[in-house]
Design an enzyme around this catalytic site. Structure first.
Site, PDB file in Angstrom:
ATOM      1  CB  SER A 166      -0.957  -0.048   1.193  1.00  0.00           C
ATOM      2  OG  SER A 166      -1.982   0.898   1.074  1.00  0.00           O
ATOM      3  CG  ASP A 176      -5.914  -2.730  -4.602  1.00  0.00           C
ATOM      4  OD1 ASP A 176      -6.689  -1.809  -4.254  1.00  0.00           O
ATOM      5  OD2 ASP A 176      -4.764  -2.857  -4.148  1.00  0.00           O
ATOM      6  CG  HIS A 221      -5.575  -2.232  -0.691  1.00  0.00           C
ATOM      7  ND1 HIS A 221      -4.522  -1.923  -1.519  1.00  0.00           N
ATOM      8  CD2 HIS A 221      -5.266  -1.690   0.530  1.00  0.00           C
ATOM      9  CE1 HIS A 221      -3.620  -1.222  -0.847  1.00  0.00           C
ATOM     10  NE2 HIS A 221      -4.041  -1.079   0.395  1.00  0.00           N
TER      11      HIS A 221
END
Length: 268
Positions: A64, A218, A247
């Site tokens: 991330s 995602d 995600h």
């Protein structure tokens, strides 16, 4: 100097590193400066080179926002980074992603108790709204359609938000969250004096063996962006992880075979 070790750093603004919630006046709370990935990587570089005396990194990786820092590490210090594996992240925050971040920021700033960041009580209304928005983006549509949230002991989507998301975000300081949102929104490895906004040039500067690891479902960082990035990195490729967790796939410890295989490949 060769050191076989693994180390992690905390993001500025996350409540553990220097943050609005733990910095004394005059830079406390809403007065905390806006922090970029550049700032984070600069401090990490000082730690690695000056404090630890390391002059080569076998692998820089992160998930991330950590992935965005991995991209910047490889673009800013190509002679230092031998391999890079950005996981579910991007080298530049896309506009669609920024819409999500805008909605999160507004849930906190529009809480009646926010008081321009100088609140005197927990912003429970804003933080619970923050959690519910995150829930719809963090996991995929298929995750909810197939009731996969039951693995967390939740009977339905609403209970999943209550069990999984609310406890985490209601324990966070709102100014810390806003600080991290600003860092995320501003993410762009070319927004600096080295590349002067030339995004493709910044990607081409990455000489490390690079495997970008997006997750197929995602919503923040779709594979299409990763595939574009890979085409401009000389020694880069895109390897798409498949998971209904979207995600949040790196948190799914039930099957890490695909991810582990790529990381082991880069460490050879």
């Amino acid at each position: 100097m060769l050191i076989n070790t693994l180390f992690f750093t905390n993001l500025l603004g996350n409540g553990i590193s220097s943050s609005p919630s733990n910095t004394p006046a005059p830079f406390d709370r809403a007065r905390f400066p806006k922090i970029t990935y550049w700032d984070n990587v600069s401090l990490q570089h000082q730690l690695v080179t000056k404090m630890l005396g390391i002059d080569s990194l076998r692998l820089v990786t992160g998930w991330s926002m950590g992935a965005s820092q991995a991209f910047l590490w490889a673009a800013r210090y190509p002679d230092l980074v031998r391999a890079a594996a950005p996981i579910a992240g991007s080298a530049r925050t896309a506009s669609y992603n920024k819409v999500f971040l805008l909605s999160l920021r507004r849930t906190l700033e529009l809480d009646p108790s926010f008081k321009s960041g100088f609140y005197e009580q927990p912003l429970l209304q804003g933080l619970k709204a923050f959690a519910s928005i995150y829930a719809g983006w963090g996991f995929s549509e298929e995750f909810f359609r197939t009731d996969a949230f039951r693995v967390f002991g939740a009977k339905d989507y609403e209970q999943f938000v209550e069990y999984f998301w609310e406890p985490f975000f209601t324990s966070c300081d709102p100014n810390n969250l806003l600080s991290q949102l600003w860092t995320w929104v501003d993410g762009d490895i070319s927004d600096n004096s080295i590349y002067n906004g030339d995004y493709e040039a910044a990607l081409r500067a990455i000489t490390a063996k690079t495997v970008i690891l997006p997750v197929n479902l995602d919503r923040y960082f779709p594979p299409v962006d990763s595939q574009y990035e890979a085409t401009h990195i000389p020694n880069g490729r895109c390897h798409v992880l498949k998971s209904i967790w979207g995600h949040m796939e790196p948190m799914n410890l039930s099957d890490t075979t695909d991810l582990d295989g790529v990381l082991n490949e880069l460490l050879v």
